[in-house]
Design a protein around this motif. Structure first.
Motif, mmCIF file in Angstrom:
data_model
loop_
_atom_site.group_PDB
_atom_site.id
_atom_site.type_symbol
_atom_site.label_atom_id
_atom_site.label_comp_id
_atom_site.label_asym_id
_atom_site.label_seq_id
_atom_site.Cartn_x
_atom_site.Cartn_y
_atom_site.Cartn_z
ATOM 1 N N ASP A 29 9.840 -6.559 -16.259
ATOM 2 C CA ASP A 29 9.827 -7.692 -16.135
ATOM 3 C C ASP A 29 9.374 -8.765 -16.699
ATOM 4 O OD1 ASP A 29 8.593 -7.855 -13.363
ATOM 5 O OD2 ASP A 29 10.906 -9.436 -13.317
ATOM 6 N N GLY A 30 7.518 -8.551 -16.276
ATOM 7 C CA GLY A 30 6.418 -9.260 -16.749
ATOM 8 C C GLY A 30 5.256 -9.242 -17.248
ATOM 9 N N ARG A 31 4.199 -10.090 -16.745
ATOM 10 C CA ARG A 31 3.143 -9.461 -17.512
ATOM 11 C C ARG A 31 2.253 -9.417 -15.818
ATOM 12 N NH1 ARG A 31 1.347 -14.182 -20.382
ATOM 13 N NH2 ARG A 31 3.705 -14.490 -21.124
ATOM 14 N N LEU A 32 1.421 -8.954 -16.575
ATOM 15 C CA LEU A 32 -0.114 -8.728 -15.649
ATOM 16 C C LEU A 32 0.005 -9.875 -14.848
ATOM 17 C CD1 LEU A 32 -3.120 -5.859 -15.449
ATOM 18 C CD2 LEU A 32 -3.199 -8.006 -15.074
ATOM 19 N N ASP A 33 -0.164 -9.798 -13.318
ATOM 20 C CA ASP A 33 -0.852 -9.949 -12.832
ATOM 21 C C ASP A 33 -1.431 -9.923 -10.930
ATOM 22 O OD1 ASP A 33 -0.934 -12.621 -11.401
ATOM 23 O OD2 ASP A 33 1.541 -13.116 -10.407
ATOM 24 N N VAL A 34 -2.184 -9.931 -11.210
ATOM 25 C CA VAL A 34 -2.969 -9.561 -10.034
ATOM 26 C C VAL A 34 -4.173 -10.280 -9.261
ATOM 27 C CG1 VAL A 34 -2.996 -6.715 -10.785
ATOM 28 C CG2 VAL A 34 -4.859 -8.294 -11.297
ATOM 29 N N HIS A 35 -3.729 -11.074 -9.494
ATOM 30 C CA HIS A 35 -4.535 -12.713 -8.528
ATOM 31 C C HIS A 35 -4.712 -12.945 -7.450
ATOM 32 C CE1 HIS A 35 -0.905 -14.616 -7.887
ATOM 33 N NE2 HIS A 35 -1.257 -15.206 -7.052
ATOM 34 N N ALA A 36 -3.698 -11.584 -6.508
ATOM 35 C CA ALA A 36 -3.853 -11.236 -5.004
ATOM 36 C C ALA A 36 -4.637 -10.492 -5.164
ATOM 37 C CB ALA A 36 -2.238 -12.117 -4.749
ATOM 38 N N SER A 37 -5.261 -9.574 -6.036
ATOM 39 C CA SER A 37 -5.614 -8.016 -5.787
ATOM 40 C C SER A 37 -7.471 -8.602 -5.484
ATOM 41 C CB SER A 37 -5.306 -6.751 -6.860
ATOM 42 O OG SER A 37 -3.719 -6.565 -6.604
ATOM 43 N N PRO A 38 -7.573 -8.151 -4.316
ATOM 44 C CA PRO A 38 -8.984 -8.489 -4.115
ATOM 45 C C PRO A 38 -9.628 -7.052 -4.533
ATOM 46 C CG PRO A 38 -7.901 -8.503 -2.308
ATOM 47 C CD PRO A 38 -7.110 -7.990 -3.233
ATOM 48 N N ILE A 39 -9.032 -6.303 -5.441
ATOM 49 C CA ILE A 39 -9.827 -4.349 -5.490
ATOM 50 C C ILE A 39 -9.671 -4.773 -6.692
ATOM 51 C CG2 ILE A 39 -8.408 -2.980 -3.875
ATOM 52 C CD1 ILE A 39 -6.387 -2.404 -6.575
ATOM 53 N N TYR A 40 -10.159 -5.969 -7.622
ATOM 54 C CA TYR A 40 -10.107 -6.374 -8.741
ATOM 55 C C TYR A 40 -11.693 -6.820 -8.835
ATOM 56 C CZ TYR A 40 -6.034 -3.381 -10.439
ATOM 57 O OH TYR A 40 -5.658 -2.276 -10.897
ATOM 58 N N GLY A 41 -11.730 -8.004 -7.630
ATOM 59 C CA GLY A 41 -13.399 -8.722 -7.496
ATOM 60 C C GLY A 41 -12.782 -9.447 -6.811
ATOM 61 N N ARG A 42 -13.894 -10.337 -6.279
ATOM 62 C CA ARG A 42 -13.630 -11.151 -4.862
ATOM 63 C C ARG A 42 -13.108 -12.507 -5.816
ATOM 64 N NH1 ARG A 42 -19.136 -11.242 -2.022
ATOM 65 N NH2 ARG A 42 -18.398 -12.842 -0.632
ATOM 66 N N ILE A 43 -13.299 -13.493 -7.432
ATOM 67 C CA ILE A 43 -13.359 -14.749 -7.135
ATOM 68 C C ILE A 43 -11.552 -13.923 -7.811
ATOM 69 C CG2 ILE A 43 -13.864 -15.867 -9.202
ATOM 70 C CD1 ILE A 43 -16.662 -15.487 -8.880
ATOM 71 N N GLU A 44 -11.170 -14.900 -7.914
ATOM 72 C CA GLU A 44 -9.630 -15.020 -8.020
ATOM 73 C C GLU A 44 -9.180 -14.946 -9.275
ATOM 74 O OE1 GLU A 44 -5.716 -17.412 -7.155
ATOM 75 O OE2 GLU A 44 -6.617 -16.504 -4.828
ATOM 76 N N SER A 45 -9.932 -16.120 -9.901
ATOM 77 C CA SER A 45 -9.840 -16.585 -11.398
ATOM 78 C C SER A 45 -9.976 -15.100 -12.191
ATOM 79 C CB SER A 45 -10.005 -17.484 -11.926
ATOM 80 O OG SER A 45 -11.816 -18.198 -11.536
ATOM 81 N N ASP A 46 -11.117 -13.860 -12.164
ATOM 82 C CA ASP A 46 -11.404 -13.257 -12.877
ATOM 83 C C ASP A 46 -10.577 -11.894 -12.459
ATOM 84 O OD1 ASP A 46 -13.560 -15.406 -13.056
ATOM 85 O OD2 ASP A 46 -15.508 -13.934 -12.503
#
Length: 785
Positions: free
Chosen positions: A155-172
């Protein structure tokens, strides 16, 4: 390049070691598209509970809609992993082959693990983790040769800004997840896995969905553009089921029939109708019933309630999901026509929106014959192609109308593949139009070498096995060649036969041949008489007969008759294809319908003529429009109109001074003995006086004396009876006079067929009608004689 499921062929083609020819297999058992499907269901927090229920309904329907019992399905929910202890994936239903109703019921149970996530579970949208999970499931232990497909519901676009498994920097983090999405798509393309995304709601990233579809494998179930993955978007979760079943049908080369939807309340019964076409060999009807307590009955086109498990005729049934929100009926060899889904609600049930969908497919084999089976360079070849299912050949023109038939020729001496146009229009080389056998021609190349011919049949809801036929092309050709011909119509009856003739050309020493019949199937046809042939030098002919037993299976059948070497059956000298429809002989009514129709037409004509005659007679004797009058000394004393409805006589009584009253006319009362007046010869009225004489009175004259009363009885006619007279050129004065007369007269409708007269002014009571000019014969038969 299309990826095709592994064929299921019970007896393989036999190579010809001497000529290189390959003859068609004796018996094919084509199977529906074999699939390995993983369904990814968005559980993110932006959804509502109702949205998730719609996704579950759609996912279960797709899981149940696989037509091949060797197919496999897995279902996973996904959100995000925002903290320790969370998992982006809900492993609802691990990969499972649905080859029994027990396993199908297991899907109905495990799909209930899908749910709407809250923040404590990780409620964002991790497409990368979802695709990785699906690729892992599809990479291990799937059925050999299956089409691999991922259906992504989001129902939406990719959003993992709160997932640390994708890096320490939230914006990346979103950028890193997108890179992993691309990695999974590249793996999908390499492994032949299609991705079919379906987005719903207002937060959809359409560009991302398009990348999903384009990033995976582009190999479809056939060569049609409709079979290639593409993204779909709907605005409401209520449309997810419809759009997802459409995508599933496109991905597997299956057809879809919608049964619509209806609202079901407590204690109510509803019916949904759903069509399964004649070309379908396999089908699944799924019913989204909302509440497991709703009872579902499936009725075939004959109105019979089919069993949950079992057979009716050659149709086989298996049911699952009775205790789930989605129920299904799988059918092998379904009857074609309108099926009914009957839903019965328990007494206590909140209103439910229920719907039905059928997924079906024609799993067929393309039966191909090339004549001659071996050729010399430059020799014309005839290719014949027909479509064969488990029940026999498809010969119904309506069922074949939406399909595309072609034959591909390939070989080292050709370079690029050649497409051969084949037609079923009755023009050479096709024998009969509309019999389900397509034919075309191809000239062998000028250089020797093997040619491989492949029949290609494609279209909505069809999956055709491709069985190649290889023909050896040599400089001189084989010294023994022949031609098989049939003399038959497109229809044969059980107990009937088809006659044929083999013509052989032998440039070498005499040889021995044998007639062989293949592909009889349900028709159970056989070759009658001797099958051994003496092939002498030069030209020889040999008649033969193909017989169909009295209990031959009805329907289309495609047979192959060939002549092989008696000592080496792998050497084929001649071959041809016979495609016919086996039908019961017509009944007595069908055989004699021309005669019956002729007799009925004659009876109708006689009845119509009798009706016209009666109508004309009634019109001639109709007394409507007559007016009787009494006159004395040239003065009209009284006028009486005939009744306004049809009658053969005008009855009235005459009063004279003898009875103490003024002279007059009146309608008869009970006990009166009336005067009876009828129309007589043209322009005259025949009058019968009670106990007195009968005489004629000319209409429009002064009348005739009425007995000894001194009164004159006269008649006028307000209905002018006009004869048809030839119009004289130049009679303009007459035209003008008639026009004025017509303009001042009043039309009176005559529903009993009298001439369309215009009465004089009925209000005056004294107007006299013109004498009748009707064209009735001057011969008059007195009605009272």
């Amino acid at each position: 390049m299309a990826v095709n499921a592994a064929p299921s062929i019970r007896s393989k083609a036999t190579p010809n070691s001497a000529t290189g020819a390959i003859v068609n297999a004796k018996s094919f058992a084509p199977e529906p598209t074999l699939t390995d499907v993983s369904i990814l269901v968005d559980e993110s927090g932006s959804l509502t509970e109702a949205d998730v229920r719609e996704e579950i309904k759609a996912a279960t329907t797709i899981a149940f809609s696989g037509l091949n019992s060797r197919s496999r399905v897995s279902i996973y929910g996904f959100g995000s992993q925002n903290k320790t202890g969370q998992n982006a994936i809900t492993a609802a239903c691990p990969p499972l082959v649905l080859d029994s109703s027990v396993k199908a019921d297991a899907i109905g149970a495990c799909v209930r693990k899908l749910h709407h996530r809250d923040d404590s579970e990780g409620a964002d949208t991790d497409h990368a983790a979802a695709l990785a999970q699906a690729m892992s499931a599809l990479s291990n232990g799937g059925p050999q040769g299956a089409l691999k497909m991922i259906f992504l519901l989001t129902d939406g676009r990719l959003d993992v800004h709160a997932s640390p498994i994708y890096g320490r920097i939230e914006s990346d983090r979103n950028g890193e997840a997108l890179k992993q999405v691309d990695t999974q798509l590249a793996l999908a393309r390499t492994n032949g896995t299609q991705v079919w995304p379906l987005g719903f709601g207002d937060q959809i990233d359409r560009a991302a969905l398009d990348r999903f579809a384009a990033g995976g494998s582009q190999g479809g179930c056939d060569e049609r553009s409709a079979s290639k993955p593409r993204a779909r978007v709907v605005h409401d979760s209520g449309d997810v089921l419809d759009s997802l079943t459409e995508a599933f049908a496109a991905a597997g080369c299956t057809g879809r029939s919608r049964g619509g939807e209806t609202t079901l309340g407590a204690g109510e019964t509803r019916e949904l109708k759903i069509n399964i076409p004649i070309i379908a060999t396999d089908g699944t009807i799924t019913v989204a019933k909302g509440d497991p307590r709703v009872r579902v009955d499936f009725l075939d086109p004959d109105g019979k309630t089919v069993p949950a498990d079992g057979k009716i005729g050659d149709s086989e049934f298996e049911r699952a999901g009775e205790n789930a929100t989605v129920e299904k009926l799988s059918i092998v060899n379904p009857k074609n026509g309108d099926w009914k889904v009957k839903l019965t609600a328990p007494d206590r049930l909140s209103k439910q929106l229920v719907s039905a969908t059928a997924i079906w497919q024609g799993a067929v084999s393309s039966s191909l014959v090339v004549d001659p089976p071996s050729a010399r360079v430059g020799q014309p070849l005839t290719v014949r192609l027909s479509l064969v299912t488990r029940r026999g050949a498809i010969t119904d023109a309506k069922a074949l109308s939406g399909l595309t038939f072609t034959v591909q020729a390939q070989g080292p001496s050709l370079g690029a593949a050649n497409s051969i146009v084949v037609r079923d229009d009755g023009r050479a080389p096709d024998d009969r139009a509309g019999d389900g056998r397509y034919a075309g021609t191809f000239d062998a190349p000028p250089r020797p070498g093997d040619l491989t011919f492949t029949g290609v049949v494609s279209g909505y809801g069809v999956r055709a096995e491709k069985v190649p036929v290889t023909v050896a092309v040599t400089a001189e050709g084989l010294p023994v060649q022949g031609r098989v011909a049939f003399s038959s119509g497109a229809v044969v009856h059980p107990g009937g036969e088809v006659r044929g003739k083999v013509t052989m050309e032998n440039k070498a020493a005499p040889a021995r041949g044998r007639l062989v019949l293949e592909g009889s199937g349900r028709a159970r046809a056989t070759l009658a008489g001797a099958t051994d042939l003496a092939i002498g030098s030069g030209t020889t002919t040999h008649p033969f007969t193909v017989r169909f037993p009295p209990d031959a299976g009805l329907g289309g059948t495609s047979l192959t008759v060939k002549v092989v070497d008696a000592a080496d059956p792998s050497k084929t000298y001649a071959v041809n294809q016979l495609t016919v429809t086996v039908k019961n002989p017509p009944g007595w009514l069908q055989r004699h319908w021309h005669e019956i129709a002729g007799v009925l037409l004659l009876l109708l004509l006689v009845a119509f003529l009798a009706y016209l005659r009666r109508r004309a007679r009634r019109a001639r004797v109709d007394v409507r429009g007559l007016r009787a009058s009494l006159r004395q000394d040239g003065e009209e004393l009284t006028v009486l109109k005939a009744p306004g409805k049809w009658a053969p006589e005008f009855r009235f009584v005459v009063h004279d001074s003898s009875d103490g009253r003024d002279p007059g006319l009146d309608y008869p009362h009970p006990g009166d003995r009336p005067v009876r007046a009828r129309r007589g010869a043209p322009g005259k009225v025949v009058v019968q006086i009670p106990d007195g004489p009968r005489y004629e009175i000319e209409i429009g004259t002064g009348g005739e004396p009425y007995e000894e009363t001194g009164l004159m009885l006269a008649f006028t006619d307000v209905t002018r009876r006009r004869s048809v007279r030839p119009r004289r050129t130049g009679d303009r004065a007459g035209d003008r006079a008639r026009t004025r007369a017509d303009a001042t007269s009043t039309d009176r409708p005559d529903d009993l067929g009298t001439s369309g007269g215009r009465p004089d002014d009925p209000g005056s009571g004294t107007g006299q009608a013109e004498p009748s000019t009707t064209s009735t014969s001057s011969t008059y038969n007195d009605p009272w004689l």
